[in-house]
Design a protein around this motif. Structure first.
Motif, PDB file in Angstrom:
ATOM      1  N   VAL A 161       0.856  -1.181   0.000  1.00  0.00           N
ATOM      2  CA  VAL A 161       0.000   0.000   0.000  1.00  0.00           C
ATOM      3  C   VAL A 161       0.890   1.228   0.000  1.00  0.00           C
ATOM      4  O   VAL A 161       2.098   1.137   0.143  1.00  0.00           O
ATOM      5  CB  VAL A 161      -0.930   0.019   1.237  1.00  0.00           C
ATOM      6  CG1 VAL A 161      -1.903  -1.135   1.200  1.00  0.00           C
ATOM      7  CG2 VAL A 161      -0.114   0.000   2.523  1.00  0.00           C
ATOM      8  N   ASN A 162       0.280   2.394  -0.176  1.00  0.00           N
ATOM      9  CA  ASN A 162       1.033   3.652  -0.132  1.00  0.00           C
ATOM     10  C   ASN A 162       1.231   4.024   1.329  1.00  0.00           C
ATOM     11  O   ASN A 162       0.533   4.863   1.884  1.00  0.00           O
ATOM     12  CB  ASN A 162       0.271   4.755  -0.872  1.00  0.00           C
ATOM     13  CG  ASN A 162       1.066   6.043  -0.928  1.00  0.00           C
ATOM     14  OD1 ASN A 162       2.289   6.037  -0.816  1.00  0.00           O
ATOM     15  ND2 ASN A 162       0.371   7.151  -1.091  1.00  0.00           N
ATOM     16  N   GLY A 163       2.218   3.408   1.940  1.00  0.00           N
ATOM     17  CA  GLY A 163       2.453   3.521   3.370  1.00  0.00           C
ATOM     18  C   GLY A 163       2.713   2.129   3.915  1.00  0.00           C
ATOM     19  O   GLY A 163       3.354   1.314   3.261  1.00  0.00           O
ATOM     20  N   ILE A 164       2.201   1.831   5.087  1.00  0.00           N
ATOM     21  CA  ILE A 164       2.362   0.505   5.697  1.00  0.00           C
ATOM     22  C   ILE A 164       0.990  -0.005   6.105  1.00  0.00           C
ATOM     23  O   ILE A 164       0.152   0.750   6.611  1.00  0.00           O
ATOM     24  CB  ILE A 164       3.279   0.570   6.939  1.00  0.00           C
ATOM     25  CG1 ILE A 164       4.634   1.195   6.593  1.00  0.00           C
ATOM     26  CG2 ILE A 164       3.474  -0.828   7.517  1.00  0.00           C
ATOM     27  CD1 ILE A 164       5.481   0.374   5.652  1.00  0.00           C
ATOM     28  N   ALA A 165       0.748  -1.299   5.856  1.00  0.00           N
ATOM     29  CA  ALA A 165      -0.531  -1.902   6.227  1.00  0.00           C
ATOM     30  C   ALA A 165      -0.738  -1.839   7.740  1.00  0.00           C
ATOM     31  O   ALA A 165       0.212  -1.718   8.512  1.00  0.00           O
ATOM     32  CB  ALA A 165      -0.573  -3.347   5.749  1.00  0.00           C
ATOM     33  N   CYS A 166      -2.001  -1.945   8.165  1.00  0.00           N
ATOM     34  CA  CYS A 166      -2.357  -1.807   9.576  1.00  0.00           C
ATOM     35  C   CYS A 166      -2.213  -3.126  10.334  1.00  0.00           C
ATOM     36  O   CYS A 166      -2.616  -4.185   9.848  1.00  0.00           O
ATOM     37  CB  CYS A 166      -3.798  -1.328   9.722  1.00  0.00           C
ATOM     38  SG  CYS A 166      -4.153   0.247   8.934  1.00  0.00           S
ATOM     39  N   LEU A 167      -1.696  -3.029  11.522  1.00  0.00           N
ATOM     40  CA  LEU A 167      -1.687  -4.149  12.452  1.00  0.00           C
ATOM     41  C   LEU A 167      -3.106  -4.362  12.987  1.00  0.00           C
ATOM     42  O   LEU A 167      -3.874  -3.400  13.127  1.00  0.00           O
ATOM     43  CB  LEU A 167      -0.738  -3.834  13.610  1.00  0.00           C
ATOM     44  CG  LEU A 167      -0.505  -4.908  14.673  1.00  0.00           C
ATOM     45  CD1 LEU A 167       0.260  -6.081  14.070  1.00  0.00           C
ATOM     46  CD2 LEU A 167       0.282  -4.310  15.847  1.00  0.00           C
ATOM     47  N   ASP A 168      -3.457  -5.614  13.258  1.00  0.00           N
ATOM     48  CA  ASP A 168      -4.757  -5.909  13.861  1.00  0.00           C
ATOM     49  C   ASP A 168      -4.903  -5.093  15.149  1.00  0.00           C
ATOM     50  O   ASP A 168      -4.064  -5.180  16.045  1.00  0.00           O
ATOM     51  CB  ASP A 168      -4.826  -7.408  14.190  1.00  0.00           C
ATOM     52  CG  ASP A 168      -6.183  -7.837  14.717  1.00  0.00           C
ATOM     53  OD1 ASP A 168      -6.942  -6.972  15.204  1.00  0.00           O
ATOM     54  OD2 ASP A 168      -6.478  -9.041  14.661  1.00  0.00           O
ATOM     55  N   PRO A 169      -5.953  -4.274  15.265  1.00  0.00           N
ATOM     56  CA  PRO A 169      -6.120  -3.431  16.467  1.00  0.00           C
ATOM     57  C   PRO A 169      -6.107  -4.219  17.770  1.00  0.00           C
ATOM     58  O   PRO A 169      -5.721  -3.681  18.816  1.00  0.00           O
ATOM     59  CB  PRO A 169      -7.485  -2.767  16.242  1.00  0.00           C
ATOM     60  CG  PRO A 169      -7.663  -2.763  14.756  1.00  0.00           C
ATOM     61  CD  PRO A 169      -7.008  -4.031  14.268  1.00  0.00           C
ATOM     62  N   LYS A 170      -6.490  -5.494  17.716  1.00  0.00           N
ATOM     63  CA  LYS A 170      -6.491  -6.301  18.935  1.00  0.00           C
ATOM     64  C   LYS A 170      -5.079  -6.561  19.446  1.00  0.00           C
ATOM     65  O   LYS A 170      -4.889  -6.923  20.615  1.00  0.00           O
ATOM     66  CB  LYS A 170      -7.204  -7.649  18.682  1.00  0.00           C
ATOM     67  CG  LYS A 170      -8.682  -7.528  18.330  1.00  0.00           C
ATOM     68  CD  LYS A 170      -9.301  -8.909  18.183  1.00  0.00           C
ATOM     69  CE  LYS A 170     -10.776  -8.825  17.829  1.00  0.00           C
ATOM     70  NZ  LYS A 170     -10.992  -8.217  16.482  1.00  0.00           N
ATOM     71  N   LEU A 171      -4.085  -6.401  18.574  1.00  0.00           N
ATOM     72  CA  LEU A 171      -2.695  -6.654  18.952  1.00  0.00           C
ATOM     73  C   LEU A 171      -1.944  -5.393  19.349  1.00  0.00           C
ATOM     74  O   LEU A 171      -0.786  -5.443  19.746  1.00  0.00           O
ATOM     75  CB  LEU A 171      -1.954  -7.329  17.786  1.00  0.00           C
ATOM     76  CG  LEU A 171      -2.548  -8.643  17.273  1.00  0.00           C
ATOM     77  CD1 LEU A 171      -1.750  -9.151  16.080  1.00  0.00           C
ATOM     78  CD2 LEU A 171      -2.593  -9.683  18.386  1.00  0.00           C
ATOM     79  N   VAL A 172      -2.595  -4.257  19.247  1.00  0.00           N
ATOM     80  CA  VAL A 172      -1.949  -2.973  19.512  1.00  0.00           C
ATOM     81  C   VAL A 172      -1.751  -2.768  21.010  1.00  0.00           C
ATOM     82  O   VAL A 172      -2.622  -3.083  21.824  1.00  0.00           O
ATOM     83  CB  VAL A 172      -2.793  -1.822  18.925  1.00  0.00           C
ATOM     84  CG1 VAL A 172      -2.286  -0.467  19.415  1.00  0.00           C
ATOM     85  CG2 VAL A 172      -2.764  -1.874  17.404  1.00  0.00           C
TER      86      VAL A 172
END
Length: 215
Positions: free
Chosen positions: A40-51
């Motif tokens: 993607v134009n940037g970095i993909a998102c980490l699963d919010p449950k793992l944040v």
């Protein structure tokens, strides 16, 4: 009716000016997932449950960087690479340390404007406007002074004191990028043709060879 249209145009322009260099987030946060294979134009998102809180945290900016190098400066970054929680937020930070008379070489940030605040020491700073004027805007800064470098323009800093100095810079991108002019021109891989640089800088080819050898 005409007044309404004019008002809408003014508001649209104001909103456009207010937009940061990076696209705005569409959710509360998008912590960078450096293990993702999604492009993607940037970095993909980490699963919010793992944040966790550590995704938004960085320590160590109180420590001086190592300035024992030819430029006499050191950068300690707080960009997306160090703080994954910056992903999609459009901001980053850097600490810059300077030895006496140390410099940050002329450079540009292709994706960010920069606001610098001097914490200790005395800095000579400046930027150059684009063609055709190429006007140098420069100032000597003291402790507590702030200076802004517009996005994409070549700028520099130099410690003009006899003691160490340091500053903090905020940038309007999670990944502002940096194009160091000397390294880019004389240290590219492969090298820019010698005759091109000799003609561009109006010097003998031997001078270009000598400079390239340093990079």
């Amino acid at each position: 009716m005409a007044k309404s249209v004019l008002l809408c145009c003014v508001l649209a322009i104001a909103c456009a000016v207010a937009v940061a260099s990076d696209p705005g987030p569409l959710q509360d946060f998008c912590v960078a997932d450096f293990n993702s294979q999604v492009l993607v134009n940037g970095i993909a998102c980490l699963d919010p449950k793992l944040v966790t809180a550590d995704n938004f945290f960085l320590s160590g900016l109180e420590k001086p960087g190592n300035v024992s190098n030819p430029q006499g400066s050191a950068l300690t970054l707080a960009t997306i690479g160090q703080v994954p929680g910056l992903n999609t937020l459009g901001i980053s930070l850097v600490r810059i340390d300077y030895a006496p008379w140390g410099i940050v070489s002329p450079h540009t940030h292709p994706r960010a404007s920069e606001i610098l605040v001097v914490i200790e020491g005395t800095l000579l700073v400046g930027f150059v406007t684009s063609n055709p004027d190429n006007k140098l805007i420069t100032k000597v800064l003291q402790k507590g002074d702030v200076f802004v470098f517009p996005e994409g323009l070549i700028h520099f800093q130099q410690n003009v004191g006899y003691g160490n100095a340091f500053s903090y810079s905020g940038l309007s991108s999670q990944n502002p990028g940096v194009v160091l002019v000397p390294d880019t021109v004389f240290g590219s891989t492969p090298n820019i043709a010698t005759d091109v640089l000799a003609k561009a800088f109006q010097v003998d080819k031997a001078v270009v060879d000598e400079i390239e050898a340093k990079f």
